[in-house]
Write a protein that holds these residues in place. Sequence first.
Motif, PDB file in Angstrom:
ATOM      1  N   ALA A   1       0.866  -1.270   0.130  1.00  9.46           N
ATOM      2  CA  ALA A   1       0.174  -0.121   0.090  1.00  9.46           C
ATOM      3  C   ALA A   1       0.620   1.155   0.017  1.00  9.46           C
ATOM      4  O   ALA A   1       0.585   2.232  -0.796  1.00  9.46           O
ATOM      5  CB  ALA A   1      -1.061  -0.036   1.306  1.00  9.46           C
ATOM      6  N   GLU A   2       2.126   1.252   0.683  1.00 11.33           N
ATOM      7  CA  GLU A   2       3.075   2.401   0.689  1.00 11.33           C
ATOM      8  C   GLU A   2       3.629   2.717  -0.484  1.00 11.33           C
ATOM      9  O   GLU A   2       3.658   3.761  -1.152  1.00 11.33           O
ATOM     10  CB  GLU A   2       4.033   1.996   1.723  1.00 11.33           C
TER      11      GLU A   2
ATOM     12  N   VAL B   1       2.289   1.820  -3.558  1.00  3.30           N
ATOM     13  CA  VAL B   1       1.261   2.191  -4.487  1.00  3.30           C
ATOM     14  C   VAL B   1       0.870   3.873  -4.118  1.00  3.30           C
ATOM     15  O   VAL B   1       0.646   4.569  -5.090  1.00  3.30           O
ATOM     16  CB  VAL B   1      -0.049   1.301  -3.997  1.00  3.30           C
ATOM     17  N   GLY B   2       0.937   4.152  -2.997  1.00  6.88           N
ATOM     18  CA  GLY B   2       0.544   5.541  -2.533  1.00  6.88           C
ATOM     19  C   GLY B   2       1.818   6.431  -3.079  1.00  6.88           C
ATOM     20  O   GLY B   2       1.414   7.553  -3.420  1.00  6.88           O
ATOM     21  N   GLU B   3       3.021   6.177  -2.995  1.00  3.64           N
ATOM     22  CA  GLU B   3       3.969   6.643  -3.370  1.00  3.64           C
ATOM     23  C   GLU B   3       4.042   6.863  -5.070  1.00  3.64           C
ATOM     24  O   GLU B   3       4.253   7.993  -5.552  1.00  3.64           O
ATOM     25  CB  GLU B   3       5.442   5.999  -3.053  1.00  3.64           C
TER      26      GLU B   3
ATOM     27  N   ILE C   1       1.452   6.773  -6.869  1.00  6.93           N
ATOM     28  CA  ILE C   1       0.003   7.751  -7.009  1.00  6.93           C
ATOM     29  C   ILE C   1       0.628   9.097  -6.754  1.00  6.93           C
ATOM     30  O   ILE C   1       0.190   9.823  -7.708  1.00  6.93           O
ATOM     31  CB  ILE C   1      -1.098   7.297  -6.248  1.00  6.93           C
ATOM     32  N   ASP C   2       1.347   9.479  -5.775  1.00 11.09           N
ATOM     33  CA  ASP C   2       1.626  10.864  -5.444  1.00 11.09           C
ATOM     34  C   ASP C   2       2.808  11.102  -6.509  1.00 11.09           C
ATOM     35  O   ASP C   2       2.597  12.480  -7.119  1.00 11.09           O
ATOM     36  CB  ASP C   2       2.559  10.846  -4.185  1.00 11.09           C
TER      37      ASP C   2
END
Length: 65
Positions: free
Chosen positions: A29-30, A32-34, A36-37
């Motif tokens: 999840a981390e 994927v979040g990076e 996306i950012d």
Amino acid sequence: MDFLKKLSVIGFAALLVTGITACEKESGAEEVGETIDETVTDMGNAVEDACEDVKEKAGVEDQDC
């Protein structure tokens, strides 16, 4: 009292080791979040660049978007 100090040191060391190992691994999840950012930032930069190009070609005095 000596036993309590030893137990405290052992407990602190265990927490420290656990914290260090937990920080080394990134969860899915981390990651994927990076991603996306980074994608959102890249898209924002591309839109701003396109806006500035259009304003430059139009001869607008204020080319900031």
